[in-house]
Motif scaffolding. Sequence first.
Motif, PDB file in Angstrom:
ATOM      1  N   GLY A  16      38.973  -0.116  40.442  1.00  0.00           N
ATOM      2  CA  GLY A  16      38.971  -0.561  39.992  1.00  0.00           C
ATOM      3  C   GLY A  16      38.147  -0.408  38.561  1.00  0.00           C
ATOM      4  N   SER A  17      38.445  -0.945  37.444  1.00  0.00           N
ATOM      5  CA  SER A  17      37.601  -0.233  36.203  1.00  0.00           C
ATOM      6  C   SER A  17      36.444  -0.537  36.450  1.00  0.00           C
ATOM      7  CB  SER A  17      38.011  -1.237  34.741  1.00  0.00           C
ATOM      8  OG  SER A  17      38.628  -2.700  35.088  1.00  0.00           O
ATOM      9  N   LEU A  42      36.926  -0.606  30.764  1.00  0.00           N
ATOM     10  CA  LEU A  42      36.911   0.332  30.961  1.00  0.00           C
ATOM     11  C   LEU A  42      37.222   1.749  31.821  1.00  0.00           C
ATOM     12  CD1 LEU A  42      33.001   0.959  29.947  1.00  0.00           C
ATOM     13  CD2 LEU A  42      35.122   1.640  28.370  1.00  0.00           C
ATOM     14  N   CYS A  43      38.011   2.405  31.815  1.00  0.00           N
ATOM     15  CA  CYS A  43      38.582   3.022  33.043  1.00  0.00           C
ATOM     16  C   CYS A  43      37.933   4.134  33.962  1.00  0.00           C
ATOM     17  CB  CYS A  43      39.813   4.116  32.499  1.00  0.00           C
ATOM     18  SG  CYS A  43      40.182   5.398  34.091  1.00  0.00           S
ATOM     19  N   ARG A  44      37.308   3.740  35.228  1.00  0.00           N
ATOM     20  CA  ARG A  44      36.886   4.917  35.495  1.00  0.00           C
ATOM     21  C   ARG A  44      37.487   5.594  36.877  1.00  0.00           C
ATOM     22  NH1 ARG A  44      32.700   2.233  40.475  1.00  0.00           N
ATOM     23  NH2 ARG A  44      34.722  -0.088  41.302  1.00  0.00           N
ATOM     24  N   CYS A  45      39.160   5.752  37.190  1.00  0.00           N
ATOM     25  CA  CYS A  45      39.811   6.214  37.639  1.00  0.00           C
ATOM     26  C   CYS A  45      40.066   7.511  37.114  1.00  0.00           C
ATOM     27  CB  CYS A  45      40.573   5.476  38.304  1.00  0.00           C
ATOM     28  SG  CYS A  45      42.274   5.165  36.874  1.00  0.00           S
ATOM     29  N   GLY A  46      40.226   7.657  36.418  1.00  0.00           N
ATOM     30  CA  GLY A  46      40.388   8.794  35.138  1.00  0.00           C
ATOM     31  C   GLY A  46      41.964   8.481  34.624  1.00  0.00           C
ATOM     32  N   ALA A  47      42.791   7.738  35.524  1.00  0.00           N
ATOM     33  CA  ALA A  47      44.196   7.653  35.434  1.00  0.00           C
ATOM     34  C   ALA A  47      45.101   6.806  34.140  1.00  0.00           C
ATOM     35  CB  ALA A  47      44.863   7.350  36.716  1.00  0.00           C
ATOM     36  N   SER A  48      43.673   6.362  32.985  1.00  0.00           N
ATOM     37  CA  SER A  48      44.691   5.220  32.150  1.00  0.00           C
ATOM     38  C   SER A  48      44.978   6.591  30.899  1.00  0.00           C
ATOM     39  CB  SER A  48      43.564   5.002  31.321  1.00  0.00           C
ATOM     40  OG  SER A  48      43.146   4.158  30.317  1.00  0.00           O
ATOM     41  N   CYS A  54      40.873   1.134  30.254  1.00  0.00           N
ATOM     42  CA  CYS A  54      41.413   0.421  31.183  1.00  0.00           C
ATOM     43  C   CYS A  54      43.147   0.349  31.390  1.00  0.00           C
ATOM     44  CB  CYS A  54      40.975  -0.061  32.677  1.00  0.00           C
ATOM     45  SG  CYS A  54      41.986  -1.331  33.833  1.00  0.00           S
ATOM     46  N   ASP A  55      43.747   0.886  31.297  1.00  0.00           N
ATOM     47  CA  ASP A  55      44.895   0.236  31.094  1.00  0.00           C
ATOM     48  C   ASP A  55      45.697  -0.557  32.654  1.00  0.00           C
ATOM     49  OD1 ASP A  55      46.554   2.455  32.418  1.00  0.00           O
ATOM     50  OD2 ASP A  55      46.945   3.456  30.467  1.00  0.00           O
ATOM     51  N   GLY A  56      45.248  -0.064  33.425  1.00  0.00           N
ATOM     52  CA  GLY A  56      45.578  -0.800  34.605  1.00  0.00           C
ATOM     53  C   GLY A  56      46.462   0.280  35.576  1.00  0.00           C
ATOM     54  N   ALA A  57      46.295   1.688  34.767  1.00  0.00           N
ATOM     55  CA  ALA A  57      46.704   2.530  35.981  1.00  0.00           C
ATOM     56  C   ALA A  57      45.989   2.623  37.673  1.00  0.00           C
ATOM     57  CB  ALA A  57      46.956   4.219  35.686  1.00  0.00           C
ATOM     58  N   HIS A  58      44.917   2.406  37.600  1.00  0.00           N
ATOM     59  CA  HIS A  58      44.290   2.146  38.621  1.00  0.00           C
ATOM     60  C   HIS A  58      44.653   2.191  40.112  1.00  0.00           C
ATOM     61  CE1 HIS A  58      43.002  -1.602  36.437  1.00  0.00           C
ATOM     62  NE2 HIS A  58      43.108  -1.245  38.235  1.00  0.00           N
TER      63      HIS A  58
HETATM   64  S1  FES Z   1      40.353   1.831  36.204  1.00  0.00           S
HETATM   65 FE1  FES Z   1      41.289   3.476  35.342  1.00  0.00          FE
HETATM   66  S2  FES Z   1      42.650   2.345  34.937  1.00  0.00           S
HETATM   67 FE2  FES Z   1      41.868   1.138  35.298  1.00  0.00          FE
END
Ligand code: FES
Length: 72
Positions: A16-17, A42-48, A54-58
């Motif tokens: 996750g984030s 903060l997003c670290r998956c790149g999908a937000s 982070c918007d939960g997209a991970h």
């Molecule tokens: S870590 Fe990328 S949306 Fe949560």
Amino acid sequence: MSDQLNRVQIRLKENGSIRIKGIVDIVDADGNVIETKSDFSLCRCGASQDKPWCDGAHKSCGFTAPEGVVTK
Ligand code: FES
């Protein structure tokens, strides 16, 4: 202000984030403070769709990463 009040915790959540606990200034490329925030992810998956937040997209994009903790 005491050292304790200035302390910020950064936690890399498993799959996750990047969770930020504490008060931090968000700055632009020139170092100007554009926002002061506390306790956010903060997003670290790149999908937000709301980067850098982070918007939960991970949870649905298949992102995998280990848990980690960094403190200052
Ligand atoms: S870590 Fe990328 S949306 Fe949560």
